[in-house]
Scaffold this motif. Sequence first.
Motif, PDB file in Angstrom:
ATOM      1  N   ASP A 163       0.820  -1.207   0.000  1.00  0.00           N
ATOM      2  CA  ASP A 163       0.000   0.000   0.000  1.00  0.00           C
ATOM      3  C   ASP A 163       0.856   1.258   0.000  1.00  0.00           C
ATOM      4  N   ALA A 164       2.158   1.111   0.311  1.00  0.00           N
ATOM      5  CA  ALA A 164       3.057   2.271   0.365  1.00  0.00           C
ATOM      6  C   ALA A 164       4.119   2.243  -0.732  1.00  0.00           C
ATOM      7  N   TRP A 165       4.342   1.069  -1.332  1.00  0.00           N
ATOM      8  CA  TRP A 165       5.355   0.949  -2.391  1.00  0.00           C
ATOM      9  C   TRP A 165       4.977  -0.179  -3.328  1.00  0.00           C
ATOM     10  N   LYS A 166       5.141   0.096  -4.622  1.00  0.00           N
ATOM     11  CA  LYS A 166       4.919  -0.925  -5.641  1.00  0.00           C
ATOM     12  C   LYS A 166       6.094  -0.910  -6.609  1.00  0.00           C
ATOM     13  N   PRO A 167       6.370  -2.022  -7.283  1.00  0.00           N
ATOM     14  CA  PRO A 167       7.478  -2.065  -8.243  1.00  0.00           C
ATOM     15  C   PRO A 167       7.280  -1.049  -9.361  1.00  0.00           C
ATOM     16  N   PRO A 168       8.371  -0.472  -9.872  1.00  0.00           N
ATOM     17  CA  PRO A 168       8.255   0.458 -10.996  1.00  0.00           C
ATOM     18  C   PRO A 168       7.549  -0.158 -12.205  1.00  0.00           C
ATOM     19  N   LEU A 169       7.745  -1.454 -12.445  1.00  0.00           N
ATOM     20  CA  LEU A 169       7.106  -2.121 -13.581  1.00  0.00           C
ATOM     21  C   LEU A 169       5.690  -2.558 -13.210  1.00  0.00           C
ATOM     22  N   THR A 170       4.687  -1.921 -13.781  1.00  0.00           N
ATOM     23  CA  THR A 170       3.310  -2.311 -13.484  1.00  0.00           C
ATOM     24  C   THR A 170       3.019  -3.731 -13.979  1.00  0.00           C
ATOM     25  N   SER A 171       3.772  -4.178 -14.989  1.00  0.00           N
ATOM     26  CA  SER A 171       3.566  -5.532 -15.509  1.00  0.00           C
ATOM     27  C   SER A 171       3.987  -6.595 -14.497  1.00  0.00           C
ATOM     28  N   PHE A 172       4.705  -6.181 -13.449  1.00  0.00           N
ATOM     29  CA  PHE A 172       5.149  -7.131 -12.427  1.00  0.00           C
ATOM     30  C   PHE A 172       4.224  -7.136 -11.217  1.00  0.00           C
ATOM     31  N   TYR A 173       3.200  -6.276 -11.223  1.00  0.00           N
ATOM     32  CA  TYR A 173       2.292  -6.199 -10.078  1.00  0.00           C
ATOM     33  C   TYR A 173       1.699  -7.557  -9.714  1.00  0.00           C
ATOM     34  N   CYS A 174       1.266  -8.305 -10.718  1.00  0.00           N
ATOM     35  CA  CYS A 174       0.619  -9.590 -10.481  1.00  0.00           C
ATOM     36  C   CYS A 174       1.557 -10.546  -9.743  1.00  0.00           C
ATOM     37  N   THR A 175       2.766 -10.730 -10.278  1.00  0.00           N
ATOM     38  CA  THR A 175       3.723 -11.650  -9.656  1.00  0.00           C
ATOM     39  C   THR A 175       4.136 -11.156  -8.282  1.00  0.00           C
ATOM     40  N   TYR A 176       4.320  -9.845  -8.151  1.00  0.00           N
ATOM     41  CA  TYR A 176       4.720  -9.268  -6.872  1.00  0.00           C
ATOM     42  C   TYR A 176       3.674  -9.572  -5.796  1.00  0.00           C
ATOM     43  N   ALA A 177       2.427  -9.355  -6.130  1.00  0.00           N
ATOM     44  CA  ALA A 177       1.353  -9.594  -5.164  1.00  0.00           C
ATOM     45  C   ALA A 177       1.223 -11.077  -4.827  1.00  0.00           C
ATOM     46  N   LYS A 178       1.345 -11.939  -5.831  1.00  0.00           N
ATOM     47  CA  LYS A 178       1.253 -13.378  -5.579  1.00  0.00           C
ATOM     48  C   LYS A 178       2.371 -13.829  -4.648  1.00  0.00           C
ATOM     49  N   ALA A 179       3.578 -13.319  -4.883  1.00  0.00           N
ATOM     50  CA  ALA A 179       4.719 -13.699  -4.051  1.00  0.00           C
ATOM     51  C   ALA A 179       4.556 -13.175  -2.629  1.00  0.00           C
ATOM     52  N   TRP A 180       4.124 -11.917  -2.498  1.00  0.00           N
ATOM     53  CA  TRP A 180       3.936 -11.309  -1.179  1.00  0.00           C
ATOM     54  C   TRP A 180       2.918 -12.110  -0.355  1.00  0.00           C
ATOM     55  N   VAL A 181       1.800 -12.415  -0.980  1.00  0.00           N
ATOM     56  CA  VAL A 181       0.749 -13.169  -0.288  1.00  0.00           C
ATOM     57  C   VAL A 181       1.255 -14.548   0.115  1.00  0.00           C
ATOM     58  N   GLN A 182       1.973 -15.208  -0.783  1.00  0.00           N
ATOM     59  CA  GLN A 182       2.480 -16.550  -0.488  1.00  0.00           C
ATOM     60  C   GLN A 182       3.396 -16.536   0.738  1.00  0.00           C
ATOM     61  N   VAL A 183       4.258 -15.550   0.818  1.00  0.00           N
ATOM     62  CA  VAL A 183       5.185 -15.466   1.960  1.00  0.00           C
ATOM     63  C   VAL A 183       4.409 -15.213   3.253  1.00  0.00           C
ATOM     64  N   LYS A 184       3.485 -14.280   3.217  1.00  0.00           N
ATOM     65  CA  LYS A 184       2.705 -13.996   4.425  1.00  0.00           C
ATOM     66  C   LYS A 184       1.884 -15.221   4.847  1.00  0.00           C
ATOM     67  N   TYR A 185       1.367 -15.927   3.859  1.00  0.00           N
ATOM     68  CA  TYR A 185       0.562 -17.120   4.142  1.00  0.00           C
ATOM     69  C   TYR A 185       1.446 -18.238   4.714  1.00  0.00           C
ATOM     70  N   THR A 186       2.582 -18.468   4.094  1.00  0.00           N
ATOM     71  CA  THR A 186       3.495 -19.527   4.533  1.00  0.00           C
ATOM     72  C   THR A 186       3.949 -19.312   5.975  1.00  0.00           C
ATOM     73  N   TRP A 187       4.214 -18.062   6.317  1.00  0.00           N
ATOM     74  CA  TRP A 187       4.750 -17.744   7.635  1.00  0.00           C
ATOM     75  C   TRP A 187       3.697 -17.239   8.613  1.00  0.00           C
ATOM     76  N   ALA A 188       2.434 -17.331   8.236  1.00  0.00           N
ATOM     77  CA  ALA A 188       1.305 -16.954   9.111  1.00  0.00           C
ATOM     78  C   ALA A 188       1.461 -15.554   9.691  1.00  0.00           C
ATOM     79  N   LEU A 189       1.820 -14.611   8.825  1.00  0.00           N
ATOM     80  CA  LEU A 189       1.945 -13.212   9.235  1.00  0.00           C
ATOM     81  C   LEU A 189       0.644 -12.470   8.936  1.00  0.00           C
ATOM     82  N   THR A 190       0.392 -11.411   9.669  1.00  0.00           N
ATOM     83  CA  THR A 190      -0.835 -10.646   9.481  1.00  0.00           C
ATOM     84  C   THR A 190      -0.663  -9.597   8.384  1.00  0.00           C
ATOM     85  N   ILE A 191      -1.768  -9.023   7.956  1.00  0.00           N
ATOM     86  CA  ILE A 191      -1.760  -7.916   7.009  1.00  0.00           C
ATOM     87  C   ILE A 191      -2.677  -6.825   7.531  1.00  0.00           C
ATOM     88  N   THR A 192      -2.465  -5.600   7.080  1.00  0.00           N
ATOM     89  CA  THR A 192      -3.367  -4.514   7.433  1.00  0.00           C
ATOM     90  C   THR A 192      -4.465  -4.416   6.385  1.00  0.00           C
TER      91      THR A 192
END
Length: 206
Positions: A163-192
């Motif tokens: 919500d505060a920073w996104k990759p300069p390449l908008t074409s990478f948004y999809c992969t970035y979000a999928k990876a971020w979610v996977q890490v938070k899910y794997t490690w049972a971390l919370t999100i705002t």
Amino acid sequence: MKSFIVASLLAAASSVLAAPAPMPTPPGIPTAANAKTQLASLTVKPYVDDGKYERDLFPTWITISGTCNTREYVLKRDGTNVVTDSACSATSGTWASPYDGSVWTAASDVDIDHMVPLKNAWVSGANAWTTSKRQQFANDINSPQLWAVTDNVNQSKSDKSPDAWKPPLTSFYCTYAKAWVQVKYTWALTITSAEKSALTSMLNTC
């Protein structure tokens, strides 16, 4: 005829040289559908910053194999034609940064980014972990947590969430979000709630 063949070969060679460097694909990136399911299951709550975060509480880099530590392992994994010396330091190679599309031929221009930054992990649950578990998180090569990226882009990201920073390449948004979610899910971390909203928007670009 010979001149035609030579011209064709030169054109083919030129197209190979002009081809973009392959982007790295760390393991464990889920499909968009799975990422949306994982996102829906994450606990939404405000970050809890107890003011006690220190990077040393997440020991990096550890030995992964032989003389290779985590940074060197990821540089070799995500680079092209990487040559290393006896200490496993990359002496040559090519690295394509998926965040901004830049291509580098010096390892010193490349940072290993934690997809979910260490401080973000701290304020979303890792403050309750043991140092051993935080070390595992900081050196996680089995999920899409570690990425070889342009150094100043990594510094721009710092410890910011989507919500505060996104990759300069908008074409990478999809992969970035999928990876971020996977890490938070794997490690049972919370999100705002703001983080969830940003991730939802990014996943909708898939």
